[in-house]
Design an enzyme around this catalytic site. Structure first.
Site, PDB file in Angstrom:
ATOM      1  N   ASP B   7      12.101  39.812 -61.309  1.00 40.68           N
ATOM      2  CA  ASP B   7      12.760  40.564 -62.386  1.00 40.68           C
ATOM      3  C   ASP B   7      11.764  41.590 -62.934  1.00 40.68           C
ATOM      4  OD1 ASP B   7      14.780  41.165 -64.384  1.00 40.68           O
ATOM      5  OD2 ASP B   7      13.454  40.172 -65.812  1.00 40.68           O
ATOM      6  N   GLU B  67      17.353  42.233 -58.738  1.00 39.62           N
ATOM      7  CA  GLU B  67      18.566  42.848 -59.283  1.00 39.62           C
ATOM      8  C   GLU B  67      18.605  44.340 -58.979  1.00 39.62           C
ATOM      9  OE1 GLU B  67      19.565  42.285 -63.390  1.00 39.62           O
ATOM     10  OE2 GLU B  67      19.740  40.120 -63.186  1.00 39.62           O
ATOM     11  N   ASP B 139      12.177  36.410 -68.611  1.00 41.53           N
ATOM     12  CA  ASP B 139      11.959  37.174 -67.373  1.00 41.53           C
ATOM     13  C   ASP B 139      11.804  36.241 -66.166  1.00 41.53           C
ATOM     14  OD1 ASP B 139      11.301  39.937 -68.790  1.00 41.53           O
ATOM     15  OD2 ASP B 139      10.181  38.356 -69.809  1.00 41.53           O
TER      16      ASP B 139
END
Lengths: 164, 164
Positions: B7, B67, B139
């Protein structure tokens, strides 16, 4: 002093090499690194990292000059441009190249004499300042403009810092 | 199959490692790579590149999951996040790690069951799905969520592609 100017772009990254001594700035080389549209972003990043690495390896510049960017047209283009610019800064730092960043207005001021200048004005003044009547691409001229900016401002900055 | 979830963040980048076999996804490791605020951006990029490189070297994951990002709150934060994300994608590609990208909504859907979920819901479900009652940072949990998403969607994707 050999200066590598870079103008990062999500599709085309311009580069320009100049040699600066005393009051003279001489053109050495310039060009564009193009990233094929259809490639995956990660592959584009490997490509630009490798090409920039080869440029640094082959030309051994003393420092790099690149425009600071504070904003972009929109968040999406800023994000992609950021990916490319991040890889460029990484490669410069990894190869031990001192990085100098100048705001776009300062680059135009240094090259054209005013903060707001058209792309054509930049190309024209880069040709004149480097005494090189070459048909520079926009990104190439912007990269050379960054290098010229550092060449012109560097002595002033050093004097201000008491090194001159 | 060992999956590294990442992330990316301009200040903190979370990572999470899971092992996936059949229907079981097991927690291996997770944490955060923090970048000191006062550092120059180029030095931060070298740091994250080195730390991610060491993570990959020490853990030898089979693939990475991250992502997709289509937007950010504003162009400036998108630009900085882009720098970090670019360096991360570069390192993954350079080390030959297959990269899988999932839209944020799909990650939340895979982990929480709905596309809109709070940070606390994500942390809670990551704890449950990995059977690990650890006090995950945000995170870290997001990175693990990316890894879990790939673990869950990977078999479906392979079947759809006729590999299953």
């Amino acid at each position: 002093m050999k200066i590598l100017g870079i103008d990062p772009g999500s599709r085309v990254t311009g580069y320009g090499l100049v040699e600066h001594h005393g009051n003279s700035t001489r053109y050495l080389d310039s060009g564009c690194i193009r990233l094929p549209d259809k490639w995956k972003l990660a592959d584009k990043l490997v490509q630009i990292s490798n090409e920039l690495g080869a440029l640094i390896e082959n030309n051994r510049p003393d420092c790099a000059s690149i425009e600071q960017i504070f904003f972009a047209h929109n968040a999406r283009s800023a994000l992609i441009l950021g990916h490319v610019r991040g890889v460029i800064l990484l490669k410069m730092a990894e190869t031990g190249l001192p990085i100098h960043e100048y705001p776009p207005l300062q680059v135009k001021q240094a090259v054209v004499g005013v903060g707001r200048a058209t792309k054509d004005q930049v190309i024209h003044m880069v040709q004149i300042l480097l005494n090189k009547r070459q048909d520079f691409k926009e990104d190439e001229a912007d990269a050379l403009a960054s290098a010229i900016t550092h060449a012109h401002l560097h002595p002033t900055l050093e004097r201000m810092q008491g090194k001159g």
